[in-house]
Scaffold this active site. Structure first.
Site, PDB file in Angstrom:
ATOM      1  N   GLN B 128       0.932  -1.246   0.272  1.00  0.00           N
ATOM      2  CA  GLN B 128      -0.038  -0.145   0.025  1.00  0.00           C
ATOM      3  C   GLN B 128       0.860   1.136   0.081  1.00  0.00           C
ATOM      4  O   GLN B 128       1.809   1.616   0.836  1.00  0.00           O
ATOM      5  CB  GLN B 128      -0.888   0.113   1.295  1.00  0.00           C
ATOM      6  CG  GLN B 128      -2.037  -0.914   1.188  1.00  0.00           C
ATOM      7  CD  GLN B 128      -2.661  -0.714   2.521  1.00  0.00           C
ATOM      8  OE1 GLN B 128      -2.127  -0.636   3.678  1.00  0.00           O
ATOM      9  NE2 GLN B 128      -4.013  -0.936   2.363  1.00  0.00           N
ATOM     10  N   SER B 131       0.025   6.165   3.327  1.00  0.00           N
ATOM     11  CA  SER B 131       0.313   7.258   4.172  1.00  0.00           C
ATOM     12  C   SER B 131       1.757   7.986   3.809  1.00  0.00           C
ATOM     13  O   SER B 131       2.295   7.474   2.927  1.00  0.00           O
ATOM     14  CB  SER B 131       0.933   6.459   5.762  1.00  0.00           C
ATOM     15  OG  SER B 131      -0.220   6.131   6.285  1.00  0.00           O
ATOM     16  N   SER B 164       4.577  -1.753   4.014  1.00  0.00           N
ATOM     17  CA  SER B 164       4.905  -2.977   4.408  1.00  0.00           C
ATOM     18  C   SER B 164       5.360  -3.813   3.367  1.00  0.00           C
ATOM     19  O   SER B 164       4.538  -3.824   2.212  1.00  0.00           O
ATOM     20  CB  SER B 164       3.705  -3.936   5.414  1.00  0.00           C
ATOM     21  OG  SER B 164       3.374  -3.221   6.397  1.00  0.00           O
ATOM     22  N   GLU B 247      -9.994  -3.535   5.336  1.00  0.00           N
ATOM     23  CA  GLU B 247      -9.048  -3.748   6.326  1.00  0.00           C
ATOM     24  C   GLU B 247      -9.681  -4.074   7.667  1.00  0.00           C
ATOM     25  O   GLU B 247      -9.213  -4.922   8.084  1.00  0.00           O
ATOM     26  CB  GLU B 247      -8.185  -2.584   6.240  1.00  0.00           C
ATOM     27  CG  GLU B 247      -7.225  -2.924   7.548  1.00  0.00           C
ATOM     28  CD  GLU B 247      -6.123  -1.510   7.509  1.00  0.00           C
ATOM     29  OE1 GLU B 247      -6.752  -0.190   7.428  1.00  0.00           O
ATOM     30  OE2 GLU B 247      -4.966  -1.690   7.744  1.00  0.00           O
ATOM     31  N   GLU B 363      -6.460   7.370  18.619  1.00  0.00           N
ATOM     32  CA  GLU B 363      -7.261   8.349  18.641  1.00  0.00           C
ATOM     33  C   GLU B 363      -8.192   8.508  17.817  1.00  0.00           C
ATOM     34  O   GLU B 363      -9.312   8.817  17.951  1.00  0.00           O
ATOM     35  CB  GLU B 363      -6.447   9.646  18.897  1.00  0.00           C
ATOM     36  CG  GLU B 363      -5.413   9.873  20.398  1.00  0.00           C
ATOM     37  CD  GLU B 363      -4.305   8.980  20.359  1.00  0.00           C
ATOM     38  OE1 GLU B 363      -3.730   8.609  19.265  1.00  0.00           O
ATOM     39  OE2 GLU B 363      -3.981   8.771  21.560  1.00  0.00           O
TER      40      GLU B 363
END
Lengths: 376, 387, 387, 376
Positions: B128, B131, B164, B247, B363
């Site tokens: 992926q 991010s 990853s 996911e 969070e």
């Protein structure tokens, strides 16, 4: 969340909610603190068939399993109703297992009589109740504190240890010679607890295998767990409503992370505890040998869940949560007393460890034993 | 395998057990974290191909793309049987759990034909590229730019992190900004990037364990073909939400927590076995691990019955990390500080803090669950601007 | 008493000890919570008068208003010597710690003359009329209205909550809105309200303990004289901030936590005295209580050296509640559930949750400290509107 | 916050910060994990005079007290510097107390030689070191694991128990017959820990009253506490900077309550631990009988503080906090190992309870005893 109930179970829950809604149990819990008599729920429980949940159909019971009992008690916990079921259901489970006299079981199933369980295992720190055989009777001696539902019970199921350390059980009328029951004052006034003193009490022996005599105490812990899950869930609901309605500094307080994350933490703990209650309910019928582990683990996690949810509900409400008139204080009282009943949550944690370490010990003796734990 | 029902499931399970009896020798043992050495990875990919060929990977996927047209219950049964034997499942869980389903939903017929079957067998594995250093949990803030060329191809520049298995991957699925003139989340598109394309640089990112589980990926003038976009330009946010939804369904984490029997064995083997305080602690930690296991099972049951679990299933991840860490710490406490440097416990003590933030911080997850499940109001919005 | 320095302090302390030897018999014992019965209150007020007459109350206040012109160090010494003997200090800590200093700062000369000396002696005690049902921690949202009359007097309507000791108080200090046309915190003014004025109704508010420590106060067309305003109209917010600043300095809470020796005695008297788990728990709780005590002492030292402690001193309150609750719960665990209904532990178990929110919620305190001490950015502002 | 230091103490802190700033101790801690030698801080410590902090001026030491040692070690903890002071200072404190040979003390004060403390009390679960008197010597037998700073030490101070159970101490060269030291691998590579095996080791007896021989172990725990306070404070500072600089969803993450309140919680725990470290430092000189309680309580609260701050620092940083390159991971390694050294924080908690319960026991024997605890 995560509902996986049969239609019958769903119906049982809805019926329980309907039945309980006919009493103002929360106001009853509050006024009981000032000495008023609590709502008379025993008759209600009898009419709803809860008193006979674990008694066979041969004796006018419902012949259901622990799962159904846990679901009913969870609903009671939600509204802080105490129908004296924790003592009665635990005691009748042992009587049913022993195939005790049908007349006795019938009177207990219909609610004509009420039973309580006296098991020093409920308080590991107490000296055990001593038991000896005398002809067809068991004779019991000992003293057990903070026994659930024992004041004014009609029938006592007693569990003790004989000279060899084996667990044995007997049943006796509560007004028999040698039995003294003293009611204790309870922080949560919905509760009925008492100290039982047994002096050479002759009881009818119950034919239960030694490794199953603790099922009553373990069931009582599972019932406490279910009740705590219900109460914790009610705390979350109270907090949730307030967090949506109450504004501070121009925003609903539930929009602040401090409040929002706290409520999610309540949910996380409740879901974990509920999973174990469900699991305990299933093992009762499916895999009784695994029940002790499931019930005690449920007790630990559920007590911790309520222990978190009840005081945090007070804090979410600010000052008003700490007032006498607010229901949050009643759940707090429930939490503080419930976690200490039946020996307390710490004793349940020690019981979980004991089951696991005993099993590990057996494995080291016989390395080919397959453990239920090896999965996962 | 298309009909369901308990009888069918029993038959499925019996057949699966026979197959496992015959094939388990090829399976790597289940481990808490994947090993990084190439030989182990090769063996694991071989096992994935074997599972796929037997119909035990992509069970619910359409047969037209190599799947088995099976039921969620069958998928769960495979997971359970593998777990019971301590065997690994597929190697490329990113491909199987997230990319494959996303391509099946949003890809063109040509893309499905091209990518899905090799993905299922592990012949081509995926990573992926979502991010970024400045956009961790906040994916809408992605800054990587894809510029449309006159010939319909795209040129990409940017930097990605927390990727990853990038070093093993044939392809990456990339979220990039294709329009800077619109509101943040409206200007994004999703692409397929061949990881051997010119301009792609992979830099391993070591974790606390010392292993490089993640990578940084630099994209410098990487040219992508016209048909590498998944969905329409500007639909990247919607495609990403689909993928993150998958996911969440890839639960499992609760089933992969610290094994309780190993914790119990560690306490049993120690001098502290009879210490009252240690026993209570063991009971508490064990109860949490059991709660985790049975919560995971409840969610798996839900899926098996055809329900899609809500976002609260994400709480399993939180419990998994906290309970596993508590378990490891207890094990080290009874075994002594030297256990911090062993593979059994020390490695997990190092790995778990990173797991907690993987796939978004705690969070963010608590915000999501507070708002979607409990219905709490959101934080006030801060006006956003495009990058 | 105006000169300071250690030698002077030693002399002060020696004199104080002699005085206490002679007068301690009149002092009520220190208790965790104030008793509610009138006889006990009367005795306690008498003790306050005795302290004031001897110069041991309002030590740092100007002699012109009955104070002693003393030093903060002397004030701390009095607190320490009383604590060491287990004796109570003044009864009206709201008056002494908050209202008195506020009137000295913001009051007129006439107001100081009228109010300060009787306040100091406890002849007239005070309560705060600040919080409202819709404005707990958020004081700027106060809705009580004070309307200026043609003759310069004011008429007040509104409802206040969390008012301690209202039933004993001669006066309340009231925050009310005098202007609804300006931004929230700009339209407030501070007043003195005679608690026996017509239109003032006090309704006790029972706490979890069953005691009525707080009250609701209803104000219905209460007429206040022209000179009852403290500071100028519209300055109420500033006056309130001054007063809350004094509250913060009234530390003490750490010195009034659950007494460690009583916790130790409870464990010592129990069957669990030799249980390894209970001993570790006792050690942890005791360490927290000791940390609390010595943190309080450090702050007291700071004050004695003339520094004003920062908002982080408020953390002492959090530790005080959490450590005290942990101590009480341990004590009940070892004594058995019946201890929940006794006066020693059960009363505190009931009282402590309420203490946590007293004087503002913990969330507000953490925001304040995060922003003022750690320099973290504030939450985004939501546009406010006047009531 | 809450500073109440003398000018000398303030100077000592600033000097320590200056000295330590000359080494990249954090990079050293990281590269040591890959096997690189750590920064050579012993020489630095000697030059700064830290090696002789607790040794009298008669033997070239500074003749200072535990408070000053704690302040220096707190600064070391802040930057994860390990100058082997925890073993050395604890050992030299006992030598100083015993008025040991001035030449020996002088060599230790100047840093020419390095000492370590071998006390099984540091690990209550270990079998105690056995001690017997043989003429003017003490002979020690036993095995102690995870002893701080013992590999490559020159001088060992050993504490054991004699046949009557009394604590006795001796000093011996580390290369003496019967001593085997094996270095252990450490999770925090700045640490030097080893297992010591003692086989009939003859040592010079130290003249210390039995009730003061544990001061060395208690001091080591206080030093660990001080070091942990420094490390925890550094974690807070790392987190604070990141929370101000890092933006997510359009705001600095420090503006979110979840992050803000977490950082305030770090502060709260650090301040509590610091208060106890200060208190322990003062009692060493002022009221040595109270030192054991203060030191062990400091150890408990400081270990918990770092235990909270280190992993939360990782979490505040999101994914980057869990990378090898980020300093947060080094503080996490420090936290995980430090709380388990010298017997571990749990043993310190048990020690706190033991002091308090023993005192309560004495009070029940002699009710007129006034306890230091009766205040407050």
């Amino acid at each position: 969340m995560y509902l996986a109930l049969t239609d019958e179970q769903q119906f049982l829950i809805e019926a329980a909610q309907g039945t309980l809604a006919r009493h103002d149990t929360l106001e009853g819990a509050r006024s009981a603190l000032d000495g008023a008599p609590g709502p008379a729920l025993w008759q209600t429980a009898a009419e709803a068939g809860w008193t006979g949940l674990l008694i066979g159909e041969d004796a006018d019971g419902a012949g259901l399993g622990a799962y159904e009992a846990l679901l009913v008690v969870e609903q009671c916990g939600r509204v802080l109703a105490d129908a004296r079921l924790l003592g009665h259901l635990a005691a009748t489970a042992l009587l049913e297992q022993a195939g005790a006299d049908a007349t006795l079981r019938g009177a207990l199933a219909t609610g004509e009589r009420r039973a309580a369980l006296v098991d020093a295992a409920a308080g590991e720190r107490s000296a055990p109740v001593q038991a000896r055989r005398a002809g067809t009777q068991m004779v019991f001696d000992g003293r057990v504190r903070s026994v659930l539902d024992v004041p004014d019970a009609d029938v006592l199921v007693i569990v003790g240890r004989d000279a060899d350390g084996a667990c044995v059980a007997g049943v006796v009328d509560a007004d028999a010679d040698g039995i003294t029951v003293t009611a204790e004052r309870a922080y949560d006034a919905t509760r009925l607890v008492g100290t039982v003193r047994l002096e050479s009490v002759g009881a009818t022996a119950l034919a239960i295998p030694a490794d199953r005599t603790r099922d009553g105490a373990d069931l009582q812990r599972a019932l406490l767990a279910a009740e705590s899950v219900g109460a914790a869930d009610a705390c979350l609901e109270l907090s949730r409503s307030y967090a949506i309605d109450r504004f501070a500094f121009g925003r609903a307080i539930g929009s602040y992370q401090a409040i929002k994350h706290k409520l999610v933490e309540m949910l996380r703990r409740i879901e974990g505890a509920r999973s174990l209650v469900v699991h305990a309910g299933r093992t009762w019928d499916d895999d009784r040998a695994a029940f002790a582990l499931a019930a005690n683990a449920a007790r630990v996690v559920a007590a911790d869940a309520l222990d978190y949810c009840a005081p945090e509900t007070i804090f979410v409400h600010g000052g008003v949560g700490a007032t006498w008139e607010h229901d949050a204080s009643l759940y707090y009282r429930r939490a503080e007393l419930a976690r200490r009943l039946a020996g307390g949550a710490t004793v349940a944690a020690a019981a979980v460890a004991a089951v696991l370490l005993d099993e590990a010990h057996l494995r080291t003796q016989r390395p080919d034993t397959v453990s239920a734990l090896s999965v996962g | 395998m298309s009909s369901s029902g308990p009888e069918n499931l029993d038959a499925f399970r019996a057949q699966l057990r026979d197959w496992l009896d015959a094939n388990a020798e090829h399976a790597p043992r289940r481990q808490v974290l994947a090993p990084q050495d190439d030989a182990a990875v090769g063996r694991w990919r071989g096992w994935q191909a074997r599972l796929a060929d037997a119909g035990y990977a992509g069970i619910t996927w359409p047969g037209a793309y190599g799947g088995s047209d099976g039921t969620p219950a069958q998928r769960v049964a495979v997971e359970q049987e593998l777990t019971a034997r301590g065997l690994s499942g597929v190697f490329d869980f990113i491909g199987i759990e997230m990319v494959g389903p996303t391509i099946l939903v949003h890809g063109t017929e040509e893309q499905r034909d091209r990518y899905v079957h090799p993905l299922l067998r592990g012949d081509e594995t995926w990573c992926q590229l979502l991010s970024e250093p400045g956009a961790g949990s906040d994916l809408a803030a992605v800054q990587s730019r894809a510029r449309l060329q006159d010939d319909g191809s795209w040129v990409v520049n940017g930097q990605k992190v927390w990727t990853s298995f990038a070093q093993h991957a044939a392809f990456g699925i990339l979220l990039a900004r294709t329009d800077t003139e619109v509101a943040k989340h409206k200007g994004l598109s999703m692409f397929v990037v061949p990881m051997d394309a010119e301009g792609v640089t992979i830099r391993p990112l070591r974790q606390i364990t010392g292993d490089a589980e993640f990578n940084e990926v630099f994209l410098d003038d990487v040219r992508l073909a016209r048909d590498s976009i998944i969905g329409a330009p500007g639909e990247g946010w919607r495609v990403a939400l689909t993928m993150l939804g998958f996911e969440r369904v890839g639960v499992g984490s609760g089933l992969h927590a610290t094994p309780l029997d190993r914790l119990v064995a560690a306490v049993h083997a120690s001098e502290d076995r009879d210490d009252a305080g240690v026993r209570v602690r063991l009971g508490q930690v064990a109860s949490e691990l059991l709660a985790l296991r049975h919560t995971s099972e409840r969610v798996v049951e839900e899926i098996a019955e055809g329900h899609v679990p809500g976002p609260e299933a994400g709480l399993i991840k939180i419990t998994s990390v906290t309970a596993s860490l508590a378990a490891c710490r207890l094990a080290v406490d009874v075994a002594g500080p030297e256990a911090l440097v062993d593979d059994e416990w020390g490695h997990q003590v190092s790995a778990l803090p990173g797991v907690r933030s993987a796939g978004g911080t705690e969070e963010i997850l608590r915000n999501l669950i507070g708002e979607r499940v409990l219905g709490l109001p959101p934080e006030p919005r801060v006006p956003t601007k495009a990058a």
